[in-house]
Motif scaffolding. Structure first.
Motif, mmCIF file in Angstrom:
data_model
loop_
_atom_site.group_PDB
_atom_site.id
_atom_site.type_symbol
_atom_site.label_atom_id
_atom_site.label_comp_id
_atom_site.label_asym_id
_atom_site.label_seq_id
_atom_site.Cartn_x
_atom_site.Cartn_y
_atom_site.Cartn_z
ATOM 1 N N ARG A 110 44.053 -55.053 10.414
ATOM 2 C CA ARG A 110 42.615 -54.783 10.324
ATOM 3 C C ARG A 110 41.841 -55.601 11.365
ATOM 4 O O ARG A 110 40.856 -55.110 11.941
ATOM 5 C CB ARG A 110 42.125 -55.087 8.924
ATOM 6 N N SER A 111 42.273 -56.833 11.602
ATOM 7 C CA SER A 111 41.629 -57.633 12.652
ATOM 8 C C SER A 111 41.828 -56.992 14.029
ATOM 9 O O SER A 111 40.920 -56.984 14.869
ATOM 10 C CB SER A 111 42.201 -59.056 12.657
ATOM 11 N N ALA A 112 43.002 -56.430 14.227
ATOM 12 C CA ALA A 112 43.270 -55.746 15.495
ATOM 13 C C ALA A 112 42.374 -54.520 15.653
ATOM 14 O O ALA A 112 41.924 -54.198 16.763
ATOM 15 C CB ALA A 112 44.740 -55.355 15.578
ATOM 16 N N ILE A 113 42.098 -53.845 14.535
ATOM 17 C CA ILE A 113 41.197 -52.688 14.582
ATOM 18 C C ILE A 113 39.797 -53.119 15.010
ATOM 19 O O ILE A 113 39.154 -52.470 15.834
ATOM 20 C CB ILE A 113 41.159 -51.983 13.205
ATOM 21 N N VAL A 114 39.319 -54.240 14.463
ATOM 22 C CA VAL A 114 37.985 -54.738 14.830
ATOM 23 C C VAL A 114 37.932 -55.066 16.321
ATOM 24 O O VAL A 114 36.973 -54.712 17.023
ATOM 25 C CB VAL A 114 37.629 -55.983 13.986
#
Length: 373
Positions: free
Chosen positions: A186-190
């Motif tokens: 999810r951090s990579a998505i941000v």
């Protein structure tokens, strides 16, 4: 004796010069007396002026070399007609660079969008692993509970309890690791979404650069801002001009007027739209109709103190007589600017024009009936 002779010679020179000046003054008076308006009613004021038109300068917006000039002096041009072209070699290179930068920015956005899809898929995969690990934790918890019950009843040895507890601890560790993978995805998505926003900004910047270069290219084609006649060629093909360098001067032969001056006593009675008759020195047999389009609200040649009637007569106001555009279009080829003449304005609208100021215009070739073939 010499002094006496010089005195007589000087005296004779003064007499001759005086006679010449007197002759010139008399001739000027006779000329003025012959040219001045005779027999005009008090309701018609007059003033001398000169035919003028709106001048337009066509200039470069940026510096560069004039590649070609497509008009010559005296040409009539229409609104939007191409007059000249500037050299565009440098701007063509800038255009290619801007297009390449835009393409690169669009490719970066496409790549970021693909990475975002991968990151979202990774979140889905990690979430599935979390669900699996959660199921393992639930199973290990139930097994630990059953093992505890069997030990309490004496059906199994206490050693089984250690095994069940170890299995539960392992399941919980796997669940924690899976949850960490979800958070990381999810951090990579941000971060990827931020890259997408940045890519959009880079694209907008590249598009702005491309639009600027395209605008500069458009400005290299010099067009006539309105219909007119070429008066001056200020530059020739091959010359290098600075920003704002004048290339061609046009005169709008559809916006022609005569500016003249009236004394305060007459100007005060002139209204916008008043009828005017123009008579040019070069063609006194013609009388051109016009209308007052402007009367100055401030006097010119005004003395510092205005107290007496005689002083007030020195006040003059600028008046402009506009010739109708349709009439100018009809006699477009005959329109000449800079020609002096007289303007007669009717300060009392009900007063008829004298016969000598009745409208009289030249006959055009297309005004005559055509002959049969």
């Amino acid at each position: 004796m010499t002094n006496s002779t010089d005195s007589r010679t000087s005296l004779r020179r003064k007499v001759v010069i005086g006679a010449i000046l007197a002759t010139l003054a008399g001739a000027a008076f006779l000329a003025w007396n012959r040219l001045k308006p005779q027999g005009l009613p008090a309701s018609i004021a007059s003033g001398n002026g000169r035919i003028e038109a709106t001048d337009i300068d066509v200039a470069t917006r940026s510096s560069g070399r004039l590649k070609e000039l497509l008009v010559k002096e005296g040409d009539d041009v229409t609104e939007g007609q191409v007059i000249a072209r500037m050299d565009t070699a440098t701007l063509d290179a800038d255009l290619q660079r801007a297009q390449a930068q835009l393409k690169q920015a669009e490719n970066s956005k496409t790549t970021a969008a693909a990475v975002l899809a991968q990151r979202e898929q990774a979140v889905n995969t990690a979430s599935a692993v979390v669900a699996q690990r959660q199921a393992e934790v639930n199973l290990a918890t139930k097994q630990l509970q059953r093992t505890q019950e069997l030990i309490n009843k004496g059906f199994v040895s206490p050693q089984k309890l250690d095994e069940a507890q170890a299995q539960l601890a392992g399941a919980k560790a796997g669940l924690s690791a899976a949850q960490s993978q979800v958070a990381e995805a999810r951090s990579a998505i941000v971060a990827t979404k931020s890259q997408l926003v940045e890519a959009d900004s880079v694209i907008a910047t590249a598009q702005a650069s491309l639009a600027r270069v395209q605008a500069d290219l458009n400005d290299t084609v010099l067009r006539a801002p309105r219909a007119g006649r070429v008066q001056v060629l200020a530059a020739q093909a091959g010359e290098v001009l600075g920003a704002g360098g004048r290339v061609v001067s046009l005169v709008d032969v559809g916006d022609v007027y005569m500016t003249f001056f009236l004394p305060e006593t007459a100007a005060g009675r002139v209204a916008i739209g008043s009828d005017v008759r123009l008579v040019l020195d070069a063609a006194p047999q013609y009388v051109i109709p016009a209308k007052v389009s402007f009367v100055a609200s401030v006097a010119q040649f005004t003395p510092k103190t205005v107290e007496t009637t005689a002083e007030r007569q020195k006040l003059v106001f600028k008046v402009r007589a506009q010739i109708d555009r349709a009439l100018l279009e009809r006699y477009r080829q005959q329109v000449k600017t800079g020609m002096p003449g007289m303007a007669y304005v009717r300060v009392q609208p009900d007063t008829p024009w004298p016969d000598k100021l009745a409208t009289a215009l030249p006959v055009q070739a297309y005004d005559k009936p055509s002959s049969a073939p």
